[in-house]
Scaffold this active site. Structure first.
Site, PDB file in Angstrom:
ATOM      1  CB  THR A 163      -0.938  -0.056   1.224  1.00 15.07           C
ATOM      2  OG1 THR A 163      -1.882  -1.094   0.988  1.00 15.07           O
ATOM      3  CG2 THR A 163      -1.670   1.262   1.426  1.00 15.07           C
ATOM      4  CD  GLN A 176      -3.692  -7.754  -1.793  1.00 14.46           C
ATOM      5  OE1 GLN A 176      -3.570  -6.582  -1.459  1.00 14.46           O
ATOM      6  NE2 GLN A 176      -3.259  -8.759  -1.058  1.00 14.46           N
ATOM      7  CG  HIS A 184      -6.013  -8.319   0.813  1.00 15.91           C
ATOM      8  ND1 HIS A 184      -5.589  -9.139   1.835  1.00 15.91           N
ATOM      9  CD2 HIS A 184      -5.428  -7.108   1.039  1.00 15.91           C
ATOM     10  CE1 HIS A 184      -4.790  -8.448   2.649  1.00 15.91           C
ATOM     11  NE2 HIS A 184      -4.672  -7.217   2.184  1.00 15.91           N
ATOM     12  CG  ASN A 194      -2.400  -8.519   6.049  1.00 11.83           C
ATOM     13  OD1 ASN A 194      -1.947  -9.460   6.697  1.00 11.83           O
ATOM     14  ND2 ASN A 194      -1.729  -7.931   5.081  1.00 11.83           N
ATOM     15  CE1 TYR A 243      -7.518  -3.647   5.738  1.00 18.48           C
ATOM     16  CE2 TYR A 243      -5.826  -5.191   5.030  1.00 18.48           C
ATOM     17  CZ  TYR A 243      -6.183  -3.952   5.527  1.00 18.48           C
ATOM     18  OH  TYR A 243      -5.226  -3.022   5.832  1.00 18.48           O
ATOM     19  NE  ARG A 251       0.241 -11.073   0.970  1.00 15.71           N
ATOM     20  CZ  ARG A 251       0.862 -10.024   1.503  1.00 15.71           C
ATOM     21  NH1 ARG A 251       0.186  -8.946   1.855  1.00 15.71           N
ATOM     22  NH2 ARG A 251       2.166 -10.032   1.684  1.00 15.71           N
ATOM     23  CG  ASN A 270      -5.890  -3.926   9.815  1.00 17.18           C
ATOM     24  OD1 ASN A 270      -5.731  -2.777  10.229  1.00 17.18           O
ATOM     25  ND2 ASN A 270      -5.432  -4.332   8.641  1.00 17.18           N
ATOM     26  N   GLY A 279       8.639  -7.630   0.157  1.00 13.55           N
ATOM     27  CA  GLY A 279       7.891  -6.382   0.254  1.00 13.55           C
ATOM     28  C   GLY A 279       8.813  -5.182   0.276  1.00 13.55           C
TER      29      GLY A 279
HETATM   30  C1  8OZ Z   1      -0.410  -0.996   5.091  1.00 10.84           C
HETATM   31  C2  8OZ Z   1      -1.200   0.136   5.164  1.00 10.84           C
HETATM   32  C3  8OZ Z   1      -2.507   0.075   4.722  1.00 10.84           C
HETATM   33  C4  8OZ Z   1      -3.012  -1.109   4.205  1.00 10.84           C
HETATM   34  C5  8OZ Z   1      -2.448  -4.830   4.169  1.00 10.84           C
HETATM   35  C6  8OZ Z   1      -3.526  -3.495   2.495  1.00 10.84           C
HETATM   36  O1  8OZ Z   1      -1.894  -4.886   5.274  1.00 10.84           O
HETATM   37  C7  8OZ Z   1      -2.758  -3.511   3.569  1.00 10.84           C
HETATM   38  C8  8OZ Z   1      -2.212  -2.243   4.129  1.00 10.84           C
HETATM   39  C9  8OZ Z   1      -0.908  -2.174   4.592  1.00 10.84           C
HETATM   40  O2  8OZ Z   1      -2.767  -5.858   3.567  1.00 10.84           O
END
Ligand code: 8OZ
Length: 367
Positions: free
Chosen positions: A25, A97, A178, A181, A183, A230, A238, A325
């Protein structure tokens, strides 16, 4: 034994080497539209075996941060076409992604300033980024509302539409869901965020249902051989947490096995952090074995804190692709540098998120 620099087939994707640019990101897409510098940025890195774009929203509802790109409007698709053309001109391969942030969002970023959506109405203990007076600023995520079951087919459909547009209109070689993480798809998987009592909550089968429905819909839209996913079994990113991740993720990969995916992309440990988490043990070899035993033929992609020796170790253990990364942020020619054992440029954290060309397209390649 194969080396990092040998070609490999991942589904329909014929890759020139085993070094992948991980999704990163960068918050440089005002109005969710990638700019010219984004085409330059990815084209500079086209010697990677595969480029995975930064996470890209499949819908307005899927947006969770300021200035991240989307893939649901004509201008966005046209801008991405400039990116894929630039990468292809350099001989690279690029997948996008596909992202729905779920509860990791803010009302200011949502359609009609509504609440972000989630499996359950539980606020994530995490932050997102808004632009305040022109300055990127961290703010707490908003309280979400639980999705009605009747809304779920629309989300599955949005994944499929974004995938089809990505390949047919924007020129991507494929897509990556995705599922990591913290989401939306990961929120449904994990007990910390999913307290539903319908077909999408409770048992492992139910919690995995949305991720599997979305993946099957994407596979129907663009083909399994152009689709990757992923996963991050134990990341705390998060506010993600599951009470018992091993059987959950073993189940997920066994269900993914028959779909003919190009690859499975696994974040080992805490995203961007330690590879081992004391109170969250996980057996990644067992995960890979579960996928293979269920007939999964996709490439096995690993990520998190790899350097060349660790990457070579992973290949010996039967992993197929290594995603790097931060080293790709500061080293556009990372593949060459790894091959030649050349020193790597250091990255500057201050320019990871937001801004323009600085810290984006001005890291030098070797002469
Ligand atoms: C860092 C900042 C904002 C989003 C992820 C899409 O961790 C992100 C993300 C990473 O998968």
């Amino acid at each position: 034994m194969s080396s990092l620099f040998d070609p490999v087939q991942a589904g329909d994707l014929a890759l020139g080497n085993r070094i992948v640019m991980a999704p990163l990101t960068r918050n440089r897409s005002p109005n969710a539209i990638p700019r010219d510098i984004t085409a330059t940025y990815y084209a500079q890195r086209a010697s990677a075996g595969l480029l995975i774009t930064e996470a890209t929203a499949i819908s307005h509802q899927g947006q969770g941060y300021a200035d991240v790109p989307g893939l649901y409007g004509t201008e966005q698709l046209d801008a991405w076409k400039q990116v894929t053309d630039a990468v292809h001109k350099e001989g690279g391969k690029i997948v996008v992604q596909l992202w729905h942030v779920g509860r990791v969002s803010h009302t200011e970023l949502q359609p009609d300033n509504g609440k972000p959506v989630a499996p359950s109405a539980i606020t994530a203990k995490t932050k997102t980024v808004l632009i305040k007076d022109g300055v990127p600023t961290f703010v707490a995520t908003s309280e979400p509302r639980a999705l009605d079951a009747a809304e779920i087919p629309g989300i599955v459909h949005a994944f499929a539409v974004a995938a089809r547009n990505a390949v047919e209109t924007a020129g991507f070689d494929g897509v990556e869901l995705h599922g990591a993480n913290g989401y939306l798809l990961d929120q449904f998987l994990k007990t910390g965020s999913n307290k539903r009592t319908d077909d999408y909550g409770g048992s492992i089968e139910n919690r995995a249902r949305l991720l599997l429905e979305a993946t099957r819909a994407v596979v129907d839209a663009v083909g399994g051989g152009r689709t990757g996913i992923r996963l991050s079994p134990v990341t705390p990113a998060n506010d993600a947490h599951d009470a018992d991740p091993q059987p959950l993720f073993d189940y997920v990969v066994r269900q993914l096995a028959p779909l003919g995916l190009a690859y499975i992309h696994v974040i080992e440990g805490a995203t961007g952090g330690p590879r081992e988490i004391d109170d969250r043990p996980f057996d990644y070899e067992a995960l890979k074995a579960a996928y293979r035993e269920a007939g999964g033929k996709g490439a096995w992609m690993v990520n998190n804190g790899y350097d060349k020796p660790l990457a070579e170790e992973a290949l010996k253990e039967g992993d197929d692709l290594i995603a790097f990364g931060k080293p790709f942020i500061s080293n556009p020619d990372l593949v060459r540098r790894l091959r030649e054992g050349a020193p790597l440029n250091a990255w500057d954290k201050n320019t990871f998120y937001g801004g323009g060309a600085e810290g984006y397209i001005d890291y030098p390649a070797l002469a």
